[in-house]
Motif scaffolding. Structure first.
Motif, PDB file in Angstrom:
ATOM      1  N   PRO A  85      76.648 -58.945 -35.632  1.00 33.36           N
ATOM      2  CA  PRO A  85      75.385 -59.554 -36.122  1.00 33.36           C
ATOM      3  C   PRO A  85      74.254 -59.261 -36.640  1.00 33.36           C
ATOM      4  O   PRO A  85      74.675 -57.940 -36.057  1.00 33.36           O
ATOM      5  CB  PRO A  85      75.537 -60.985 -34.730  1.00 33.36           C
ATOM      6  CG  PRO A  85      75.602 -60.511 -34.111  1.00 33.36           C
ATOM      7  CD  PRO A  85      77.086 -59.881 -34.924  1.00 33.36           C
ATOM      8  N   ARG A  86      73.309 -59.426 -37.177  1.00 32.46           N
ATOM      9  CA  ARG A  86      71.874 -58.162 -36.812  1.00 32.46           C
ATOM     10  C   ARG A  86      71.046 -58.135 -35.790  1.00 32.46           C
ATOM     11  O   ARG A  86      70.972 -58.946 -34.688  1.00 32.46           O
ATOM     12  CB  ARG A  86      70.889 -58.843 -38.115  1.00 32.46           C
ATOM     13  CG  ARG A  86      71.521 -58.310 -39.408  1.00 32.46           C
ATOM     14  CD  ARG A  86      70.480 -58.547 -39.686  1.00 32.46           C
ATOM     15  NE  ARG A  86      69.604 -60.291 -40.233  1.00 32.46           N
ATOM     16  CZ  ARG A  86      68.644 -60.774 -40.290  1.00 32.46           C
ATOM     17  NH1 ARG A  86      67.931 -59.621 -41.452  1.00 32.46           N
ATOM     18  NH2 ARG A  86      68.345 -62.213 -40.266  1.00 32.46           N
ATOM     19  N   ALA A  87      70.997 -57.099 -35.266  1.00 29.89           N
ATOM     20  CA  ALA A  87      70.277 -56.500 -33.822  1.00 29.89           C
ATOM     21  C   ALA A  87      69.448 -57.593 -33.242  1.00 29.89           C
ATOM     22  O   ALA A  87      69.173 -57.566 -32.301  1.00 29.89           O
ATOM     23  CB  ALA A  87      69.983 -55.200 -33.785  1.00 29.89           C
ATOM     24  N   ASP A  88      68.915 -57.759 -34.750  1.00 30.57           N
ATOM     25  CA  ASP A  88      67.591 -58.538 -34.153  1.00 30.57           C
ATOM     26  C   ASP A  88      67.837 -60.001 -34.160  1.00 30.57           C
ATOM     27  O   ASP A  88      66.678 -61.278 -34.048  1.00 30.57           O
ATOM     28  CB  ASP A  88      65.979 -58.040 -34.929  1.00 30.57           C
ATOM     29  CG  ASP A  88      66.614 -58.334 -36.060  1.00 30.57           C
ATOM     30  OD1 ASP A  88      67.317 -58.563 -36.897  1.00 30.57           O
ATOM     31  OD2 ASP A  88      65.490 -58.266 -36.877  1.00 30.57           O
ATOM     32  N   ASP A  89      68.871 -60.353 -34.369  1.00 29.67           N
ATOM     33  CA  ASP A  89      69.327 -62.103 -34.232  1.00 29.67           C
ATOM     34  C   ASP A  89      69.945 -62.568 -32.949  1.00 29.67           C
ATOM     35  O   ASP A  89      69.567 -63.594 -32.833  1.00 29.67           O
ATOM     36  CB  ASP A  89      70.010 -62.625 -35.303  1.00 29.67           C
ATOM     37  CG  ASP A  89      69.843 -62.444 -36.770  1.00 29.67           C
ATOM     38  OD1 ASP A  89      68.808 -62.459 -36.591  1.00 29.67           O
ATOM     39  OD2 ASP A  89      70.670 -62.422 -37.634  1.00 29.67           O
TER      40      ASP A  89
END
Length: 378
Positions: A85-89
């Motif tokens: 996943p994206r780090a900011d998710d």
């Protein structure tokens, strides 16, 4: 056991695969609810086990096992890469304010005499869909973690939903767990049971405090008492107290407790029912006294821990009746579920005592999560 030196690449997933402590398992034969039918784990062969902190423990018997070296580094020519996943998710089940408030509440329980220590955790989660409508590649994440955060009890168990696994009327045979655990829950060899609880974490040895030492001693005593319930009287001993272990970005205080299984326990058809009744969930991720700490955890944590703080590992029953097992505490552990379009989760926590500073405990949970969340994110 057949030897597969030089094994490379993923194992085909239709019937599941597992990898743990130098053993590669593939082709699932059956799935068993260990709590309901512990005698099934006496069947000769290789088993992978995953336990949830809340109590459920499942085991998968595999048709074949190979010895294997550590997982291939991600990026090897014949292995797929991990796409996380994206780090900011990522979001947390407890934010900073809620976690520090919960730490203060544990301290109040200590002051009131309810507990001496309780392990307080939070679960991080991020949306992650499977590739091409399937499931994410657990082996690929395991390789990523092995390359960036090697751990003595690293491994994974992946049985996809819909795999043809006999479990009629029994547990759901599907599972997706990847662990980089540094902590030994139970090792069983030649009738000797060993546990090595971790309590006390810092970025460097200089960061360890008297609170870490006191916490480790409390939990070591709890584990000693757990092992005494299934061991010969007088055989339980602490062979290492407050040992220092270095791991990527962290140091831990680790103690080791051993005990010789009582003959009646060692020969019992429900051996694993007895061992789990005496020791599970692990004391290092529960608290002391364990029963009271579990009530505090249930009061303060808003979501189940699942495989986090449970167990991950394998056992082998030889044709001669010899039993060998190595189970890790399910910390530094990811698990994926298909609900809500697919969600990847990771747990992090800290042991809370009267000497805990709420902000410092939050910082410890951040320290434990940072490296692994970074490796799992894109």
């Amino acid at each position: 056991m057949p030897h597969a030196a030089g094994y490379r690449g993923p194992v085909p997933a239709p019937t599941g695969h597992a990898r743990f402590a130098g053993v590669l398992l593939h082709d699932v034969v059956e799935c068993v609810d260990v709590r309901a039918t512990p005698e099934r784990l006496r069947t000769p062969g290789w088993w992978a086990l995953v336990g949830e902190f809340e109590g459920d423990v499942r085991a998968w018997r595999f048709a074949s096992a190979d010895e294997c070296a550590d997982a291939e580094p991600e990026g090897a020519a014949d292995t797929p890469a991990w796409h996380g996943p994206r780090a900011d998710d990522w979001t947390s089940s407890l934010d900073r304010a809620a976690y520090t408030a919960a730490v203060q509440r544990v301290r109040e329980h200590v002051r009131e005499g309810d507990v001496y220590q309780a392990n307080l955790c939070r679960v991080l989660s991020a949306p992650l869909a499977g590739s091409r409508g399937g499931e994410p590649d657990a082996a690929a994440l395991a390789r990523r973690l092995a390359s960036g955060n090697p751990a003595p009890y690293a491994g994974h168990v992946h049985v996809p939903a819909g795999a043809p696994v006999p479990a009629a009327g029994g547990p759901d045979p599907s599972v997706w767990v990847v662990s980089a655990s540094p902590e030994l829950f139970l090792d069983l060899a030649d009738g000797v049971l060993t546990s090595a609880p971790i309590k006390g974490t810092a970025a460097t040895p200089a960061g360890l405090t008297p609170k870490d030492t006191a916490e480790n001693v409390m939990i070591t005593d709890l584990v000693r008492n757990d092992l005494q319930r299934v061991s010969d009287p007088g055989s339980v001993e602490v062979t290492q107290l407050l040992g220092l272990e270095h791991h990527p970005g962290l140091v831990h205080l680790v103690s080791t407790v051993t005990g010789a299984l009582a003959p009646a326990v060692r020969a019992a058809p429900d051996l694993w029912g007895r061992l789990l009744a005496a020791t599970y969930p692990p004391g290092s991720v529960s608290g002391a006294p364990k029963s009271a700490a579990l009530r505090v955890v249930a009061e303060l944590e808003p979501v189940p821990r699942g495989p986090y703080c449970g167990l991950v590992g394998w056992l082998h029953n030889g044709q001669d009746g010899a039993v060998r097992a190595r189970l890790a505490v399910g910390i530094r552990t990811f698990w994926w579920t298909p609900q809500e379009g697919g969600v990847l989760r990771f747990g992090t926590g800290a042991g809370i005592t009267w000497g805990s500073d709420p902000e410092a405990e939050w910082a410890e949970t951040e320290l434990k999560a940072a490296r692994l969340i970074g490796l799992a994110s894109r």
